[in-house]
Design an enzyme around this catalytic site. Structure first.
Site, PDB file in Angstrom:
ATOM      1  N   LYS A  84       0.829  -1.213   0.000  1.00  0.00           N
ATOM      2  CA  LYS A  84       0.000   0.000   0.000  1.00  0.00           C
ATOM      3  C   LYS A  84       0.860   1.258   0.000  1.00  0.00           C
ATOM      4  N   CYS A 184     -12.006   2.863  16.824  1.00  0.00           N
ATOM      5  CA  CYS A 184     -10.717   2.247  16.540  1.00  0.00           C
ATOM      6  C   CYS A 184      -9.861   2.044  17.799  1.00  0.00           C
ATOM      7  N   MET A 185      -9.448   3.128  18.423  1.00  0.00           N
ATOM      8  CA  MET A 185      -8.517   2.980  19.540  1.00  0.00           C
ATOM      9  C   MET A 185      -9.064   3.489  20.866  1.00  0.00           C
ATOM     10  N   MET A 358      -7.643  -4.296  16.749  1.00  0.00           N
ATOM     11  CA  MET A 358      -9.101  -4.231  16.847  1.00  0.00           C
ATOM     12  C   MET A 358      -9.753  -5.462  17.466  1.00  0.00           C
ATOM     13  N   GLY A 395      -4.303   2.160  14.755  1.00  0.00           N
ATOM     14  CA  GLY A 395      -4.712   1.812  13.400  1.00  0.00           C
ATOM     15  C   GLY A 395      -4.285   2.838  12.382  1.00  0.00           C
ATOM     16  N   GLN A 396      -4.884   4.020  12.477  1.00  0.00           N
ATOM     17  CA  GLN A 396      -4.646   5.045  11.473  1.00  0.00           C
ATOM     18  C   GLN A 396      -3.331   5.779  11.732  1.00  0.00           C
TER      19      GLN A 396
HETATM   20  N1  LIG Z   1     -17.223  -3.649   9.823  1.00  0.00           N
HETATM   21  C1  LIG Z   1     -16.204  -2.908  10.268  1.00  0.00           C
HETATM   22  N2  LIG Z   1     -16.291  -1.578  10.216  1.00  0.00           N
HETATM   23  C2  LIG Z   1     -15.262  -0.829  10.706  1.00  0.00           C
HETATM   24  C3  LIG Z   1     -14.118  -1.438  11.244  1.00  0.00           C
HETATM   25  C4  LIG Z   1     -14.058  -2.858  11.267  1.00  0.00           C
HETATM   26  O1  LIG Z   1     -13.062  -3.461  11.709  1.00  0.00           O
HETATM   27  N3  LIG Z   1     -15.125  -3.545  10.785  1.00  0.00           N
HETATM   28  N4  LIG Z   1     -13.096  -0.664  11.718  1.00  0.00           N
HETATM   29  C5  LIG Z   1     -13.378   0.695  12.156  1.00  0.00           C
HETATM   30  C6  LIG Z   1     -12.113   1.435  12.234  1.00  0.00           C
HETATM   31  S1  LIG Z   1     -10.924   0.790  13.292  1.00  0.00           S
HETATM   32  C7  LIG Z   1     -11.849   2.529  11.531  1.00  0.00           C
HETATM   33  S2  LIG Z   1     -10.383   3.377  11.809  1.00  0.00           S
HETATM   34  C8  LIG Z   1     -12.841   3.078  10.608  1.00  0.00           C
HETATM   35  C9  LIG Z   1     -12.283   3.724   9.360  1.00  0.00           C
HETATM   36  O2  LIG Z   1     -13.357   4.220   8.632  1.00  0.00           O
HETATM   37  P1  LIG Z   1     -13.282   5.517   7.733  1.00  0.00           P
HETATM   38  O3  LIG Z   1     -12.509   6.572   8.354  1.00  0.00           O
HETATM   39  O4  LIG Z   1     -14.687   5.849   7.390  1.00  0.00           O
HETATM   40  O5  LIG Z   1     -12.562   4.896   6.449  1.00  0.00           O
HETATM   41  P2  LIG Z   1     -11.538   5.500   5.416  1.00  0.00           P
HETATM   42  O6  LIG Z   1     -11.718   4.708   4.172  1.00  0.00           O
HETATM   43  O7  LIG Z   1     -10.188   5.518   5.990  1.00  0.00           O
HETATM   44  O8  LIG Z   1     -12.068   6.961   5.221  1.00  0.00           O
HETATM   45  C10 LIG Z   1     -11.208   8.058   5.111  1.00  0.00           C
HETATM   46  C11 LIG Z   1     -11.770   9.003   4.082  1.00  0.00           C
HETATM   47  O9  LIG Z   1     -10.956  10.172   4.056  1.00  0.00           O
HETATM   48  C12 LIG Z   1     -10.609  10.500   2.716  1.00  0.00           C
HETATM   49  N5  LIG Z   1      -9.344  11.224   2.788  1.00  0.00           N
HETATM   50  C13 LIG Z   1      -8.096  10.778   2.655  1.00  0.00           C
HETATM   51  N6  LIG Z   1      -7.199  11.757   2.895  1.00  0.00           N
HETATM   52  C14 LIG Z   1      -7.908  12.860   3.196  1.00  0.00           C
HETATM   53  C15 LIG Z   1      -7.561  14.194   3.565  1.00  0.00           C
HETATM   54  O10 LIG Z   1      -6.391  14.556   3.690  1.00  0.00           O
HETATM   55  N7  LIG Z   1      -8.586  15.038   3.821  1.00  0.00           N
HETATM   56  C16 LIG Z   1      -9.889  14.669   3.699  1.00  0.00           C
HETATM   57  N8  LIG Z   1     -10.829  15.558   3.984  1.00  0.00           N
HETATM   58  N9  LIG Z   1     -10.236  13.426   3.333  1.00  0.00           N
HETATM   59  C17 LIG Z   1      -9.267  12.533   3.105  1.00  0.00           C
HETATM   60  C18 LIG Z   1     -10.588   9.191   1.998  1.00  0.00           C
HETATM   61  O11 LIG Z   1     -10.825   9.374   0.623  1.00  0.00           O
HETATM   62  C19 LIG Z   1     -11.710   8.398   2.701  1.00  0.00           C
HETATM   63  O12 LIG Z   1     -12.950   8.566   2.061  1.00  0.00           O
HETATM   64  O13 LIG Z   1     -13.722   2.023  10.199  1.00  0.00           O
HETATM   65  C20 LIG Z   1     -14.386   1.420  11.264  1.00  0.00           C
HETATM   66  N10 LIG Z   1     -15.374   0.529  10.691  1.00  0.00           N
HETATM   67  N1  LIG Z   2      -4.121  -3.459   5.095  1.00  0.00           N
HETATM   68  C1  LIG Z   2      -4.658  -2.650   5.991  1.00  0.00           C
HETATM   69  N2  LIG Z   2      -3.948  -2.315   7.099  1.00  0.00           N
HETATM   70  C2  LIG Z   2      -4.516  -1.519   8.019  1.00  0.00           C
HETATM   71  C3  LIG Z   2      -5.812  -0.966   7.844  1.00  0.00           C
HETATM   72  C4  LIG Z   2      -6.519  -1.315   6.664  1.00  0.00           C
HETATM   73  O1  LIG Z   2      -7.651  -0.873   6.432  1.00  0.00           O
HETATM   74  N3  LIG Z   2      -5.912  -2.156   5.783  1.00  0.00           N
HETATM   75  N4  LIG Z   2      -6.368  -0.174   8.803  1.00  0.00           N
HETATM   76  C5  LIG Z   2      -5.574   0.290   9.921  1.00  0.00           C
HETATM   77  C6  LIG Z   2      -6.475   0.497  11.062  1.00  0.00           C
HETATM   78  S1  LIG Z   2      -7.305   1.993  11.227  1.00  0.00           S
HETATM   79  C7  LIG Z   2      -6.635  -0.423  12.023  1.00  0.00           C
HETATM   80  S2  LIG Z   2      -7.694  -0.109  13.327  1.00  0.00           S
HETATM   81  C8  LIG Z   2      -5.823  -1.641  12.064  1.00  0.00           C
HETATM   82  C9  LIG Z   2      -6.639  -2.902  12.385  1.00  0.00           C
HETATM   83  O2  LIG Z   2      -5.770  -3.971  12.466  1.00  0.00           O
HETATM   84  P1  LIG Z   2      -6.242  -5.383  13.029  1.00  0.00           P
HETATM   85  O3  LIG Z   2      -6.994  -5.217  14.258  1.00  0.00           O
HETATM   86  O4  LIG Z   2      -5.052  -6.238  13.053  1.00  0.00           O
HETATM   87  O5  LIG Z   2      -7.221  -5.883  11.858  1.00  0.00           O
HETATM   88  P2  LIG Z   2      -8.724  -6.428  11.825  1.00  0.00           P
HETATM   89  O6  LIG Z   2      -8.829  -7.179  10.556  1.00  0.00           O
HETATM   90  O7  LIG Z   2      -9.690  -5.343  12.067  1.00  0.00           O
HETATM   91  O8  LIG Z   2      -8.920  -7.433  13.074  1.00  0.00           O
HETATM   92  C10 LIG Z   2      -7.884  -8.119  13.713  1.00  0.00           C
HETATM   93  C11 LIG Z   2      -8.250  -9.492  14.149  1.00  0.00           C
HETATM   94  O9  LIG Z   2      -9.196  -9.519  15.200  1.00  0.00           O
HETATM   95  C12 LIG Z   2      -9.671 -10.834  15.215  1.00  0.00           C
HETATM   96  N5  LIG Z   2     -10.803 -11.030  16.132  1.00  0.00           N
HETATM   97  C13 LIG Z   2     -12.103 -11.208  15.860  1.00  0.00           C
HETATM   98  N6  LIG Z   2     -12.809 -11.387  16.989  1.00  0.00           N
HETATM   99  C14 LIG Z   2     -11.952 -11.344  18.010  1.00  0.00           C
HETATM  100  C15 LIG Z   2     -12.077 -11.493  19.435  1.00  0.00           C
HETATM  101  O10 LIG Z   2     -13.135 -11.704  20.013  1.00  0.00           O
HETATM  102  N7  LIG Z   2     -10.947 -11.357  20.159  1.00  0.00           N
HETATM  103  C16 LIG Z   2      -9.740 -11.149  19.585  1.00  0.00           C
HETATM  104  N8  LIG Z   2      -8.685 -11.056  20.400  1.00  0.00           N
HETATM  105  N9  LIG Z   2      -9.593 -11.041  18.259  1.00  0.00           N
HETATM  106  C17 LIG Z   2     -10.684 -11.118  17.470  1.00  0.00           C
HETATM  107  C18 LIG Z   2      -9.985 -11.071  13.765  1.00  0.00           C
HETATM  108  O11 LIG Z   2     -10.035 -12.460  13.476  1.00  0.00           O
HETATM  109  C19 LIG Z   2      -8.835 -10.351  13.070  1.00  0.00           C
HETATM  110  O12 LIG Z   2      -7.850 -11.235  12.598  1.00  0.00           O
HETATM  111  O13 LIG Z   2      -5.188  -1.860  10.819  1.00  0.00           O
HETATM  112  C20 LIG Z   2      -4.505  -0.723  10.304  1.00  0.00           C
HETATM  113  N10 LIG Z   2      -3.805  -1.221   9.150  1.00  0.00           N
HETATM  114  S1  SF4 Z   3       2.922   2.669   7.154  1.00  0.00           S
HETATM  115 FE1  SF4 Z   3       1.654   0.807   7.114  1.00  0.00          FE
HETATM  116  S2  SF4 Z   3       0.608   0.909   5.132  1.00  0.00           S
HETATM  117 FE2  SF4 Z   3       2.362   2.312   5.010  1.00  0.00          FE
HETATM  118  S3  SF4 Z   3       4.023   1.104   4.142  1.00  0.00           S
HETATM  119 FE3  SF4 Z   3       4.204   0.999   6.377  1.00  0.00          FE
HETATM  120  S4  SF4 Z   3       3.133  -0.872   6.910  1.00  0.00           S
HETATM  121 FE4  SF4 Z   3       2.455  -0.337   4.841  1.00  0.00          FE
HETATM  122 MO   LIG Z   4      -8.883   1.876  12.891  1.00  0.00          MO
END
Ligand SMILES: Nc1nc2c(c(=O)[nH]1)N[C@H]1C(S)=C(S)[C@@H](COP(=O)(O)OP(=O)(O)OC[C@H]3O[C@@H](n4cnc5c(=O)[nH]c(N)nc54)[C@H](O)[C@@H]3O)O[C@H]1N2
Ligand SMILES: Nc1nc2c(c(=O)[nH]1)N[C@H]1C(S)=C(S)[C@@H](COP(=O)(O)OP(=O)(O)OC[C@H]3O[C@@H](n4cnc5c(=O)[nH]c(N)nc54)[C@H](O)[C@@H]3O)O[C@H]1N2
Ligand code: SF4
Ligand SMILES: [Mo]
Length: 777
Positions: A84, A184-185, A358, A395-396
Site C-alpha cells: 500500500k 478504533c482505539m 481491533m 490503526g490510522q
Molecule cells: N465492519 C467494520 N467496520 C469498521 C471497522 C471494522 O473493523 N469492521 N473498523 C473501524 C475502524 S478501526 C476505523 S479506523 C474506521 C475507518 O473508517 P473511515 O474513516 O470511514 O474509512 P476511510 O476509508 O479511511 O475513510 C477516510 C476518508 O478520508 C478520505 N481522505 C483521505 N485523505 C484525506 C484528507 O487529507 N482530507 C480529507 N478531507 N479526506 C481525506 C478518503 O478518501 C476516505 O474517504 O472504520 C471502522 N469501521
Molecule cells: N491493510 C490494511 N492495514 C490496516 C488498515 C486497513 O484498512 N488495511 N487499517 C488500519 C487500522 S485503522 C486499524 S484499526 C488496524 C486494524 O488492524 P487489526 O486489528 O489487526 O485488523 P482487523 O482485521 O480489524 O482485526 C484483527 C483481528 O481480530 C480478530 N478477532 C475477531 N474477533 C476477536 C475477538 O473476540 N478477540 C480477539 N482477540 N480477536 C478477534 C480477527 O479475526 C482479526 O484477525 O489496521 C490498520 N492497518
Molecule cells: S505505514 Fe503501514 S501501510 Fe504504510 S508502508 Fe508501512 S506498513 Fe504499509
Molecule cells: Mo482503525
C-alpha cells in the site's frame, strides 16, 4: 515486472502461506511497483499515508509530479514498505479525486439511506463556504451550540485536528466533536488510562528487537501492520529461541506464522487472558518485588456484592481461581494445555512484548480486555525494560498524534486534559484566550451517539472530515438514514463519490497527503513531518485552509491567527508544554531534518524518549521518585492490576442466528476502499468483498467458493460471494469492509463498550442462506 493478479503472485511465492503479505517486502520494491520511479529527479523524505506503523518514505518527483515512492532506509522501517505504501502515490492522480466544491441539487432524498444518484452541482469555494457558515450559524442561533457537530479522523494532520477542536470546543462552545478513532482505539486509550493513569504506549518499536516472546492478540499484523510484523519475524530469524504466540479466532497469515495459535471463540478472550494470569501466578512466574513496588489491585465496586474497589493480591489470586485452564477451555474453546503453554512461554521468557489492535478494542468489553493484557506485564514485571512492553498498535497513521494527543474526542481536551474537569477547562480557556466558562462542562456526543442524534434531529449541522461514516459506521442502515435526513451535512474528502458524500448537502474537495504539510504521530509516540511536495488537483484545498476559512466566516478570526501550519504547531506545542504529553522540543525545523522524534521531548536539545516511566530515560519521571520504573500517571505512582471477569459479547449466536460474523481488513485495501480501489494493482487483488466460511460449515450449508450466500443479522441482510477456507473457526465467518457495494456494516451491531464507547464490530450473530441476489445498499 508486469501486472500480476494476487493469485498469480502467490503461486510464485514460495512462502505464501506462512508470510502472506510479506513477499512484497522481500522483492526489490522499486522494480516491482514503479518502473517510472527510476526517472525521479529528486527524492524527498515523508511518511506513508496509511497505517500507524508510520513508515518513512522517500517520494520521487519529476516535473512537479510524484513518480514513485520507496522506503526510507534511514527511518525505523529501514527502507521497507508494504504494497500500500509503495503504490500510494498512484492515488494522487486517480480519476475519482474530488476536484471542485459541490452542492446537492434540489432537496435531499427521502432519507432511506439507500444509494442516491448523486446530483451535485459545481459551485465556487466562496459559495460553498458561505452556505456552510450560514447553516452552522443559523443552527447555533436557533438551537444552541450543541445542535452542531464535527466528525473527524485519525488520518487528518495534527494541525487540522487541533484547529477543528479549538473551533468547536473553544470558539463555538460545543463538545460534540469526535471522530473515527472512537471506532478504533478508544478502548486502547481507556485501557491505558485505567491501568496507568495516562494514555499512549510506554514502549517503542525498538522493544521488538529485544523481545524473547511475542504475544499478539486480536491483531492481524501480517496484513495490517506488515512492516512491524517483518520486524517481529526478523527478531525470530535472528534467534530461533524467540517464540510467537498468536491469539485469534481466525488462522490469519499472522497466526499461520506463529509458534502457538490460540484459536478461541470470538468474545471469550477475557477468560483466556485471565487463565494465562492464573497459570503465571500458580507456577510462581510472577515478579513479586515489582508487584510490591509498582502495582495496586483494583476492581469495579459492583452492586449487591461486598467486593472492595481495592482488593488485595490475595483477592486477585482468589479471583483467578475461576479461570483455571480447564474451566476456561470450556468457555473459550482453547485446549487447557495450549493455555498453559502460552502462559509458561510468556512467564518464563526473559522479555515479552504484547501487541493488539481491533480484536481487543472493538468490543463491548474492550477496555477490560486491554486491562487484562496489561495485567500480564504487571504481574511479571515485563514492562519498562528493553524488550518488554504492552504495545497497543494504533490503526490510522495519525490517530495517536492527531486525535489522542490533541484530544479530538467528545470527552477530551488537548494533552490528556478532560472536559469533565473544571481546572482543565479553565486551563484551556486561558491558553485559548477564551472567556471563562466558554468550554461546556458536559462531554459531547461520541461517534455512534452523534449519528443517532443527527437521525433524531438534535444535530442540525454536521461537518465530516477525512472519514467515510456512510460505509464505516456499525448498524449502518440507521445511520445512513441519519446522514441523508434533514440535518445539514458537509463532507470534506479527497475522493468523490463516496458512500458518505452521496448522502451529503455539500462536498468539499480536500488536498491529500503530500499536497499539503503537517505532522503525523504513529504508534510509538513518534511524531514525523510530511512536507508539501505538489499542488492538489483542480481546486482542492487543505483541510486546514477549509477550517480556517470556516472559522473566519463564523466570526472567530481573532482566535485563529495562523498563517501556516507551523503557526498552528507552535501553539499546540505550547498547549502541551509541561503536561505528560510534552513535546515542546519538537520544532518544525527539527522535524523537517530528523526522521521523527518520540515524545516526551520537553526541550529543543532533548533527543526524545524511547521508554516512558523509566527513570533516567523519561524526563517526566519526578526527581524524588525511586526507579527503575515509576508509573507517575497515577497519584500513588502505581499501575493498576484490574480484576475483570469474562463478559460479553453483546450478541452471542443462538438458534435463529447461529453463526458469529466478524469483520476486518485485508492487506491490500485501506478501510472503505476509496483510496486503494483507486490504485489499479490493489483493486485487482481484491476487486470485491467475500465471506470466509470454514469447510465444515460450507459443507453443511452446501456452498462452495464462488457461490453467493445471504447473510442476515438482526439489523440487515447482505449478499456476498463465498470463499471456503479453514482460516476461521467453524461457526465463525469473516467479511472485510472495503467494498462500497457490499456494505457489511448493514449487519454489524452498534452495541458499545460503556467506558470507551467503542462499538463491537468484531462480532454479531448472523444466519446464512445459500443463494441471493446482490441488491442491498
Ligand atoms: N465492519 C467494520 N467496520 C469498521 C471497522 C471494522 O473493523 N469492521 N473498523 C473501524 C475502524 S478501526 C476505523 S479506523 C474506521 C475507518 O473508517 P473511515 O474513516 O470511514 O474509512 P476511510 O476509508 O479511511 O475513510 C477516510 C476518508 O478520508 C478520505 N481522505 C483521505 N485523505 C484525506 C484528507 O487529507 N482530507 C480529507 N478531507 N479526506 C481525506 C478518503 O478518501 C476516505 O474517504 O472504520 C471502522 N469501521
Ligand atoms: N491493510 C490494511 N492495514 C490496516 C488498515 C486497513 O484498512 N488495511 N487499517 C488500519 C487500522 S485503522 C486499524 S484499526 C488496524 C486494524 O488492524 P487489526 O486489528 O489487526 O485488523 P482487523 O482485521 O480489524 O482485526 C484483527 C483481528 O481480530 C480478530 N478477532 C475477531 N474477533 C476477536 C475477538 O473476540 N478477540 C480477539 N482477540 N480477536 C478477534 C480477527 O479475526 C482479526 O484477525 O489496521 C490498520 N492497518
Ligand atoms: S505505514 Fe503501514 S501501510 Fe504504510 S508502508 Fe508501512 S506498513 Fe504499509
Ligand atoms: Mo482503525
Amino acid at each position: 515486472m508486469q501486472d500480476l493478479t494476487r493469485r498469480e503472485f502467490l503461486k510464485i511465492s514460495a512462502a505464501a502461506t506462512a508470510t502472506l503479505g510479506l513477499e512484497w517486502l522481500t522483492v526489490p520494491q522499486q522494480l516491482l511497483a514503479q518502473p517510472q520511479a527510476a526517472q525521479a529527479e529528486k527524492w524527498r523524505k515523508g511518511v506513508c499515508r496509511f497505517c500507524s506503523t508510520g513508515c518513512g518514505v522517500l517520494v520521487g518527483l519529476k516535473d512537479g509530479k510524484v513518480v514513485g515512492v520507496q522506503g526510507d532506509p534511514d527511518n525505523h522501517n529501514k527502507g521497507l514498505l508494504c504494497i500500500k505504501g509503495l503504490l500510494s502515490y498512484q492515488m494522487l492522480n486517480a480519476p475519482d479525486r474530488a476536484k471542485f466544491p459541490m452542492v446537492r441539487k434540489g432537496d435531499k432524498n427521502v432519507g432511506n439511506g439507500r444509494r442516491a444518484v448523486p446530483t451535485f452541482e459545481r459551485v465556487s469555494w466562496e459559495q460553498a463556504l458561505t452556505l456552510v457558515a450560514n447553516k452552522f450559524r443559523e443552527a447555533i442561533r436557533a438551537n444552541g451550540a450543541d445542535s452542531v457537530a464535527f466528525y473527524g479522523s485519525g488520518q487528518s494532520f495534527t494541525e487540522e485536528s487541533y484547529v477543528a477542536n479549538k473551533l468547536f470546543k473553544g470558539a463555538i462552545g460545543t463538545n460534540n466533536i469526535d471522530g473515527n478513532p472512537r471506532l478504533c482505539m478508544a478502548s486502547a486509550a481507556s485501557g491505558y488510562v485505567t491501568t496507568f493513569g495516562k494514555d499512549a504506549p510506554m514502549g517503542c518499536y525498538e522493544d521488538l528487537d529485544f523481545a524473547d516472546c511475542f504475544f499478539v492478540i486480536g491483531a492481524n499484523m501480517a496484513e495490517c501492520h506488515p512492516v512491524l510484523w517483518r520486524r517481529v519475524l526478523n527478531r525470530k530469524e535472528k534467534d530461533k529461541r524467540v517464540k510467537i504466540i498468536v491469539a485469534d479466532p481466525r488462522r490469519t497469515p499472522t497466526a499461520a506464522s506463529a509458534d502457538l495459535h490460540l484459536q478461541f471463540i470470538p468474545g471469550y478472550d477475557l477468560a483466556l487472558v485471565n487463565a494465562m494470569a492464573q497459570v503465571i501466578v500458580e507456577q510462581g512466574l510472577t515478579n513479586e518485588l515489582f508487584i510490591k513496588q509498582n502495582v495496586a489491585f483494583h476492581a469495579d465496586a459492583r452492586e449487591g456484592t461486598a467486593q472492595s474497589p481495592f482488593p488485595t493480591y490475595d483477592d486477585y489470586k482468589k479471583f483467578l481461581a475461576d479461570y483455571t485452564p480447564e474451566k476456561v477451555e470450556k468457555i473459550c474453546g482453547v485446549p487447557a494445555d495450549q493455555i498453559r503453554q502460552a502462559a509458561t512461554l510468556f512467564g518464563k521468557s526473559r522479555t515479552a512484548v504484547s501487541m493488539w489492535t481491533m480484536g481487543l478494542n472493538q468490543r463491548t468489553r474492550g477496555t477490560w480486555v486491554n486491562n487484562l493484557v496489561h495485567n500480564l506485564h504487571l504481574i511479571t514485571g515485563k514492562i519498562g525494560v528493553k524488550g518488554s512492553t504492552p504495545l497497543s498498535l494504533t490503526g490510522q497513521g495519525n490517530a495517536c498524534g492527531g486525535v489522542r494527543d490533541t484530544g479530538l474526542l467528545a470527552h477530551a481536551l488537548p494533552a490528556g486534559r478532560l472536559v469533565a474537569k473544571s481546572e482543565d477547562r479553565a486551563t484551556m480557556e486561558k491558553l485559548w484566550k477564551l472567556p471563562p466558562g466558554r468550554i461546556a462542562a458536559k462531554p459531547g456526543l461520541s461517534a455512534v451517539e452523534m449519528f443517532a442524534a443527527l437521525g433524531a434531529g438534535k444535530i442540525k449541522a454536521l461537518f465530516i472530515m477525512g472519514t467515510n461514516p456512510g460505509q464505516s459506521l456499525p448498524n449502518l442502515a440507521a445511520y445512513r438514514k441519519a446522514i441523508e435526513g434533514s440535518g445539514f451535512v458537509v463532507v470534506s474528502d479527497a475522493f468523490f463519490p463516496t458512500r458518505t458524500a452521496e448522502l451529503a448537502d455539500v462536498v468539499l474537495p480536500a488536498a491529500l497527503w503530500v499536497e499539503k504539510e503537517g505532522v503525523y504521530g504513529c504508534t510509538e509516540r513518534r511524531y514525523q513531518f510530511i512536507e508539501k511536495l505538489i499542488d492538489p488537483p483542480g481546486e482542492a484545498k487543505s483541510d486546514l485552509w477549509i477550517l480556517l476559512e470556516l472559522a473566519k466566516r463564523l466570526g472567530y478570526d481573532h482566535l485563529f491567527n495562523f498563517n501556516s501550519s507551523e503557526d498552528v504547531w507552535n501553539e499546540w506545542r505550547t498547549v502541551a508544554r509541561g503536561t505528560a504529553y510534552d513535546f515542546y522540543g519538537m520544532t518544525y525545523e527539527r522535524l523537517r531534518k530528523e526522521r521523527g522524534i518520540l515524545w516526551p521531548c520537553p526541550d529543543e536539545k532533548h533527543p526524545g524518549t524511547k521508554r516512558r516511566y523509566v527513570k533516567g530515560e523519561d524526563p517526566l519521571v519526578p526527581k524524588d521518585a525511586e526507579g527503575p520504573v515509576v508509573f507517575y500517571g497515577k497519584p500513588d505512582r502505581k499501575a493498576a492490576v484490574w480484576l475483570r471477569p469474562q463478559e460479553g459479547p453483546a450478541e452471542p449466536p443462538d438458534k435463529d442466528y447461529p453463526f458469529i460474523l466478524t469483520t476486518g481488513r485485508v492487506l491490500e485495501h485501506w478501510h472503505t476502499g476509496t483510496m486503494t480501489m483507486n490504485i489499479t494493482k490493489l483493486r485487482r487483488t481484491h476487486p470485491e468483498a467475500f465471506v470466509e466460511i470454514h469447510p465444515q460449515d460450507a459443507a453443511s450449508l452446501d456452498v462452495n467458493t464462488g457461490d453467493t450466500v445471504k447473510l442476515t443479522s438482526r439489523r440487515g441482510t447482505l449478499t456476498v460471494k463465498v470463499r471456503v477456507t479453514d482460516a476461521p473457526r467453524p461457526g465463525v465467518v469473516f467479511v472485510p469492509f472495503f467494498d462500497k457495494d457490499v456494505l457489511v456494516n448493514l449487519l454489524t451491531t452498534d452495541a458499545v463498550d460503556p467506558v470507551s464507547k467503542q462499538p463491537e464490530y468484531k462480532m454479531c450473530a448472523v444466519k446464512i442462506e445459500k443463494g441471493g441476489m446482490r441488491d442491498e445498499g
